[in-house]
Write a protein that holds these residues in place. Sequence first.
Motif, PDB file in Angstrom:
ATOM      1  N   PHE A 296       0.832  -1.200   0.000  1.00  0.00           N
ATOM      2  CA  PHE A 296       0.000   0.000   0.000  1.00  0.00           C
ATOM      3  C   PHE A 296       0.876   1.262   0.000  1.00  0.00           C
ATOM      4  N   ILE A 297       1.959   1.278   0.769  1.00  0.00           N
ATOM      5  CA  ILE A 297       2.861   2.430   0.841  1.00  0.00           C
ATOM      6  C   ILE A 297       3.612   2.593  -0.471  1.00  0.00           C
ATOM      7  N   VAL A 298       4.077   1.550  -1.089  1.00  0.00           N
ATOM      8  CA  VAL A 298       4.793   1.611  -2.358  1.00  0.00           C
ATOM      9  C   VAL A 298       3.872   2.154  -3.441  1.00  0.00           C
ATOM     10  N   ARG A 299       2.634   1.743  -3.446  1.00  0.00           N
ATOM     11  CA  ARG A 299       1.677   2.190  -4.439  1.00  0.00           C
ATOM     12  C   ARG A 299       1.425   3.696  -4.294  1.00  0.00           C
ATOM     13  N   ASP A 300       1.378   4.227  -3.092  1.00  0.00           N
ATOM     14  CA  ASP A 300       1.174   5.660  -2.869  1.00  0.00           C
ATOM     15  C   ASP A 300       2.364   6.473  -3.369  1.00  0.00           C
ATOM     16  N   TYR A 301       3.585   5.958  -3.203  1.00  0.00           N
ATOM     17  CA  TYR A 301       4.762   6.670  -3.698  1.00  0.00           C
ATOM     18  C   TYR A 301       4.748   6.767  -5.221  1.00  0.00           C
ATOM     19  N   ARG A 302       4.258   5.753  -5.877  1.00  0.00           N
ATOM     20  CA  ARG A 302       4.171   5.771  -7.333  1.00  0.00           C
ATOM     21  C   ARG A 302       3.213   6.850  -7.809  1.00  0.00           C
ATOM     22  N   ARG A 303       2.227   7.193  -7.039  1.00  0.00           N
ATOM     23  CA  ARG A 303       1.282   8.259  -7.397  1.00  0.00           C
ATOM     24  C   ARG A 303       1.859   9.636  -7.061  1.00  0.00           C
ATOM     25  N   LEU A 304       2.672   9.704  -6.033  1.00  0.00           N
ATOM     26  CA  LEU A 304       3.208  10.988  -5.610  1.00  0.00           C
ATOM     27  C   LEU A 304       4.306  11.518  -6.531  1.00  0.00           C
ATOM     28  N   VAL A 305       5.078  10.621  -7.139  1.00  0.00           N
ATOM     29  CA  VAL A 305       6.172  11.055  -8.005  1.00  0.00           C
ATOM     30  C   VAL A 305       5.651  11.861  -9.201  1.00  0.00           C
ATOM     31  N   PRO A 306       4.657  11.380  -9.981  1.00  0.00           N
ATOM     32  CA  PRO A 306       4.151  12.204 -11.094  1.00  0.00           C
ATOM     33  C   PRO A 306       3.524  13.515 -10.610  1.00  0.00           C
TER      34      PRO A 306
ATOM     35  N   GLY B 105       4.382  15.235  -7.908  1.00  0.00           N
ATOM     36  CA  GLY B 105       5.493  16.112  -7.530  1.00  0.00           C
ATOM     37  C   GLY B 105       6.203  16.689  -8.737  1.00  0.00           C
ATOM     38  N   LEU B 106       6.397  15.880  -9.770  1.00  0.00           N
ATOM     39  CA  LEU B 106       7.041  16.367 -10.986  1.00  0.00           C
ATOM     40  C   LEU B 106       6.173  17.397 -11.701  1.00  0.00           C
ATOM     41  N   SER B 107       4.862  17.208 -11.687  1.00  0.00           N
ATOM     42  CA  SER B 107       3.950  18.178 -12.302  1.00  0.00           C
ATOM     43  C   SER B 107       4.004  19.510 -11.574  1.00  0.00           C
ATOM     44  N   ILE B 108       4.022  19.463 -10.251  1.00  0.00           N
ATOM     45  CA  ILE B 108       4.107  20.697  -9.471  1.00  0.00           C
ATOM     46  C   ILE B 108       5.436  21.395  -9.728  1.00  0.00           C
ATOM     47  N   LEU B 109       6.524  20.653  -9.781  1.00  0.00           N
ATOM     48  CA  LEU B 109       7.837  21.222 -10.046  1.00  0.00           C
ATOM     49  C   LEU B 109       7.884  21.879 -11.430  1.00  0.00           C
ATOM     50  N   ALA B 110       7.312  21.222 -12.427  1.00  0.00           N
ATOM     51  CA  ALA B 110       7.279  21.786 -13.779  1.00  0.00           C
ATOM     52  C   ALA B 110       6.478  23.086 -13.804  1.00  0.00           C
ATOM     53  N   GLY B 111       5.376  23.132 -13.079  1.00  0.00           N
ATOM     54  CA  GLY B 111       4.572  24.356 -13.000  1.00  0.00           C
ATOM     55  C   GLY B 111       5.330  25.495 -12.351  1.00  0.00           C
ATOM     56  N   LEU B 112       6.066  25.203 -11.291  1.00  0.00           N
ATOM     57  CA  LEU B 112       6.855  26.236 -10.618  1.00  0.00           C
ATOM     58  C   LEU B 112       7.973  26.767 -11.506  1.00  0.00           C
TER      59      LEU B 112
END
Length: 114
Positions: free
Chosen positions: A3-13, A15-22
């Motif tokens: 369950f924790i590994v699956r949540d990290y896989r969702r957070l990476v995209p 986080g990258l989207s937020i970084l690209a926006g900034l």
Amino acid sequence: MTFIVRDYRRLVPLGLSILAGLIALAAMRTEARAQDKQALASETFVIPADDGYGTEDCLGKDKTCGQVVASAWCEAHGMSEPIAFGPASDVTSATRSLKPVKLDPNSFIITCRE
């Protein structure tokens, strides 16, 4: 644990989207600052009507050669291109760099970009 590994896989995209926006916002802000500096980087020349060079013939109202004279004036003074030109009574409200002084209404103004 899966369950924790699956949540990290969702957070990476995410986080990258937020970084690209900034990064995109920072780039736009930098470009806007550059445009503001460019707009402020100008110099205004006041030319008396009786300067003896005949500039009043071209810089007067509705003259087609005004652009040519203004461009030549800017180039002769090491500037780039004219932003505004014409009789002092018509142009003074359009120029930001002109300090408030009493002008002869018969004089002419050329504002050049650096």
